[in-house]
Design a protein around this motif. Sequence first.
Motif, PDB file in Angstrom:
ATOM      1  N   ARG A 180       0.721  -1.200  -0.286  1.00 17.18           N
ATOM      2  CA  ARG A 180      -0.024  -0.200  -0.142  1.00 17.18           C
ATOM      3  C   ARG A 180       0.711   1.302   0.002  1.00 17.18           C
ATOM      4  N   SER A 181       1.861   1.231   1.049  1.00 15.83           N
ATOM      5  CA  SER A 181       2.794   2.301   1.058  1.00 15.83           C
ATOM      6  C   SER A 181       3.507   2.685  -0.233  1.00 15.83           C
ATOM      7  N   GLU A 182       3.859   1.685  -0.962  1.00 18.37           N
ATOM      8  CA  GLU A 182       4.497   1.677  -2.383  1.00 18.37           C
ATOM      9  C   GLU A 182       3.656   1.794  -3.584  1.00 18.37           C
ATOM     10  N   ASN A 183       2.282   1.898  -3.243  1.00 11.73           N
ATOM     11  CA  ASN A 183       1.375   2.124  -4.415  1.00 11.73           C
ATOM     12  C   ASN A 183       1.409   0.952  -5.148  1.00 11.73           C
ATOM     13  N   VAL A 184       1.524  -0.287  -4.749  1.00  7.88           N
ATOM     14  CA  VAL A 184       1.426  -1.567  -5.562  1.00  7.88           C
ATOM     15  C   VAL A 184      -0.011  -1.964  -5.574  1.00  7.88           C
ATOM     16  N   ARG A 185      -0.693  -2.289  -6.716  1.00  7.23           N
ATOM     17  CA  ARG A 185      -1.664  -2.843  -6.707  1.00  7.23           C
ATOM     18  C   ARG A 185      -1.738  -4.449  -6.598  1.00  7.23           C
ATOM     19  N   VAL A 186      -2.339  -4.991  -5.728  1.00  4.09           N
ATOM     20  CA  VAL A 186      -2.278  -6.321  -5.442  1.00  4.09           C
ATOM     21  C   VAL A 186      -3.371  -7.190  -6.217  1.00  4.09           C
ATOM     22  N   LEU A 187      -3.199  -8.371  -6.812  1.00  3.22           N
ATOM     23  CA  LEU A 187      -4.103  -9.276  -7.413  1.00  3.22           C
ATOM     24  C   LEU A 187      -4.003 -10.606  -6.616  1.00  3.22           C
ATOM     25  N   ALA A 188      -5.041 -11.184  -6.426  1.00  4.57           N
ATOM     26  CA  ALA A 188      -4.767 -12.518  -5.539  1.00  4.57           C
ATOM     27  C   ALA A 188      -4.871 -13.836  -6.430  1.00  4.57           C
ATOM     28  N   GLY A 189      -3.953 -14.760  -6.339  1.00  5.15           N
ATOM     29  CA  GLY A 189      -4.092 -15.907  -7.016  1.00  5.15           C
ATOM     30  C   GLY A 189      -5.343 -16.797  -6.506  1.00  5.15           C
ATOM     31  N   PRO A 190      -6.041 -17.607  -7.400  1.00  2.52           N
ATOM     32  CA  PRO A 190      -6.818 -18.421  -6.910  1.00  2.52           C
ATOM     33  C   PRO A 190      -6.908 -19.149  -5.410  1.00  2.52           C
ATOM     34  N   ARG A 191      -5.932 -19.621  -4.997  1.00  7.89           N
ATOM     35  CA  ARG A 191      -5.553 -20.322  -3.761  1.00  7.89           C
ATOM     36  C   ARG A 191      -5.773 -19.202  -2.692  1.00  7.89           C
ATOM     37  N   LEU A 192      -5.105 -18.016  -2.896  1.00 11.54           N
ATOM     38  CA  LEU A 192      -4.981 -17.072  -1.801  1.00 11.54           C
ATOM     39  C   LEU A 192      -6.542 -16.501  -1.682  1.00 11.54           C
ATOM     40  N   THR A 223       0.893 -13.183 -16.064  1.00 10.20           N
ATOM     41  CA  THR A 223       1.038 -11.746 -16.572  1.00 10.20           C
ATOM     42  C   THR A 223       2.401 -11.085 -16.392  1.00 10.20           C
ATOM     43  N   GLU A 224       3.067 -10.454 -17.317  1.00 15.54           N
ATOM     44  CA  GLU A 224       4.063  -9.533 -17.181  1.00 15.54           C
ATOM     45  C   GLU A 224       3.539  -8.092 -16.928  1.00 15.54           C
ATOM     46  N   TYR A 225       3.442  -7.489 -15.876  1.00 18.00           N
ATOM     47  CA  TYR A 225       2.495  -6.271 -15.627  1.00 18.00           C
ATOM     48  C   TYR A 225       3.548  -5.161 -16.231  1.00 18.00           C
ATOM     49  N   SER A 226       5.008  -5.070 -15.546  1.00 22.61           N
ATOM     50  CA  SER A 226       5.582  -4.141 -16.070  1.00 22.61           C
ATOM     51  C   SER A 226       5.141  -2.765 -15.455  1.00 22.61           C
ATOM     52  N   ASP A 227       4.596  -2.886 -14.357  1.00 18.70           N
ATOM     53  CA  ASP A 227       4.069  -1.741 -13.669  1.00 18.70           C
ATOM     54  C   ASP A 227       4.100  -2.143 -12.125  1.00 18.70           C
ATOM     55  N   LEU A 228       3.617  -1.227 -11.295  1.00 16.69           N
ATOM     56  CA  LEU A 228       3.278  -1.425  -9.907  1.00 16.69           C
ATOM     57  C   LEU A 228       2.130  -2.078  -9.522  1.00 16.69           C
ATOM     58  N   VAL A 229       2.024  -3.288  -9.913  1.00 19.79           N
ATOM     59  CA  VAL A 229       1.075  -4.359 -10.147  1.00 19.79           C
ATOM     60  C   VAL A 229       1.509  -5.633  -9.788  1.00 19.79           C
ATOM     61  N   CYS A 230       1.289  -6.520  -8.798  1.00 16.77           N
ATOM     62  CA  CYS A 230       1.500  -7.714  -8.485  1.00 16.77           C
ATOM     63  C   CYS A 230       0.737  -8.909  -8.058  1.00 16.77           C
ATOM     64  N   SER A 231       0.886 -10.006  -8.662  1.00 14.96           N
ATOM     65  CA  SER A 231       0.021 -11.049  -8.193  1.00 14.96           C
ATOM     66  C   SER A 231       0.614 -11.789  -6.993  1.00 14.96           C
TER      67      SER A 231
END
Length: 452
Positions: free
Chosen positions: A296-308, A324-332
């Motif tokens: 949150r503090s780094e402005n990273v958008r989090v996306l959950a995998g199916p298990r999580l 997915t290769e986001y190449s941005d502040l997004v992370c699975s």
Amino acid sequence: MSGRKIGTFFTNVQQTSSPPEQQAAQARQGSQILQSLESEKRADIIYSLANLLVDRQDDILAANRRDIEIAKEQGMDGPMLARLILTPSKLASLAGGLRQIAATSHSVLGQVKKHTMISEDMDLAQITVPIGVLLIIFESRPDCLPQIAALAISSGNGLLLKGGSEAMHSNILLHSLVQEALEPHAPKETIALVNKREDIHDLLQLKEHIDLVIPRGSKELVNRIQTESAGIPVLGHSEGVCHVYIDSDSDPSMALNIIRDSKCDYPAACNAMETLLVHRDLIRTSFFDDLLEMFRSENVRVLAGPRLSSMLSFGPPLATSMKTEYSDLVCSVEAVDSVNEAINHIHKYGSSHTDTIVTNDDQRAEFFLQNTDSAVVMRNASTRFSDGYRFGLGAEVGISTTRIHARGPVGVEGLLTTKWILRANGQTVQEFSAGERKYIHQDLPIKESMQM
């Protein structure tokens, strides 16, 4: 007439550069001159280029600002714009990397890889030589140009460069500096800049002139080059879906630092983390809370995998794909049961680029390092270390995920092949067939290079 668009000879369009076939032929001739130079002269060219990057900094940055202005006017933003930008610190880092390449140029060509006494008075050596002529296609990043040029010069290769149109002014300026550094010792045409996109198709048909193609860019670019290449080998990677796996036995502070650096240091890079794998024992713990707060503090958008997602009642939104290769502040982010499951996930969804484990357990670490089938595998280190400069290669022409010839960050050694040199004294095969002479096949110590 293979590789030529005959119709271009009958148009009224002004040619801004030599025809592709002529550029390739001139690069071949230049390569032959370049590899015949003493290694000190090839090093001098690279040192000169490094100095020019510093001395002409204002000119380079002015050209780059023009590219940035045009890109913004055309609506470019995010990772693509970040890759385009040059800064004084980037240029200083580039110059440092080039000096590192120059300093090791004496140990590149003519290095003896194998030395054998075939028979009495028959001395056989396998030595390093250039591949020949390289065609390297890259998108957005103008800092690639001097890096690739320096590696080609050090390894004695001719080079054709095609950069993205969004970096046109930067590339033209940087290419002029490369040619300025070359000219005291080798023809400036040894390294050519391809201006027109349509010339790429023509060049990809010239297997008699071009020996290796290295595309650096999007998956679409790499796939297109692989499809259009008419018999010329293609070296590269199409995606950088890099993983960090946090083991149940890991240092929380170390894990957070590695995750932050892998994702946030330069999210547009191909070695940035795209998927975080977390051992299920760490879900719903203070570590997981700290992880989400850090994102949150780094402005990273989090996306959950199916298990999580199935484990959390009010978790992040579901990722549409784990590839997915986001190449941005997004992370699975996905939960796994074990190091085995982490490896299986990486093999199923990864791109064989760079993957790391964070753990205190030596046995699990070694299991991960030995069994994860990626070009670069790490323990307790950021994925961002997967880089030619950071590996001590000086620079890289790219990171290869192919399994033939070169893999991982490709520096000078990836631009070399070998040839065999046999020094004899009139022997014939018939003499051996008749029993007059005998093969010895004795390995000899490799004491010195046959320097070129």
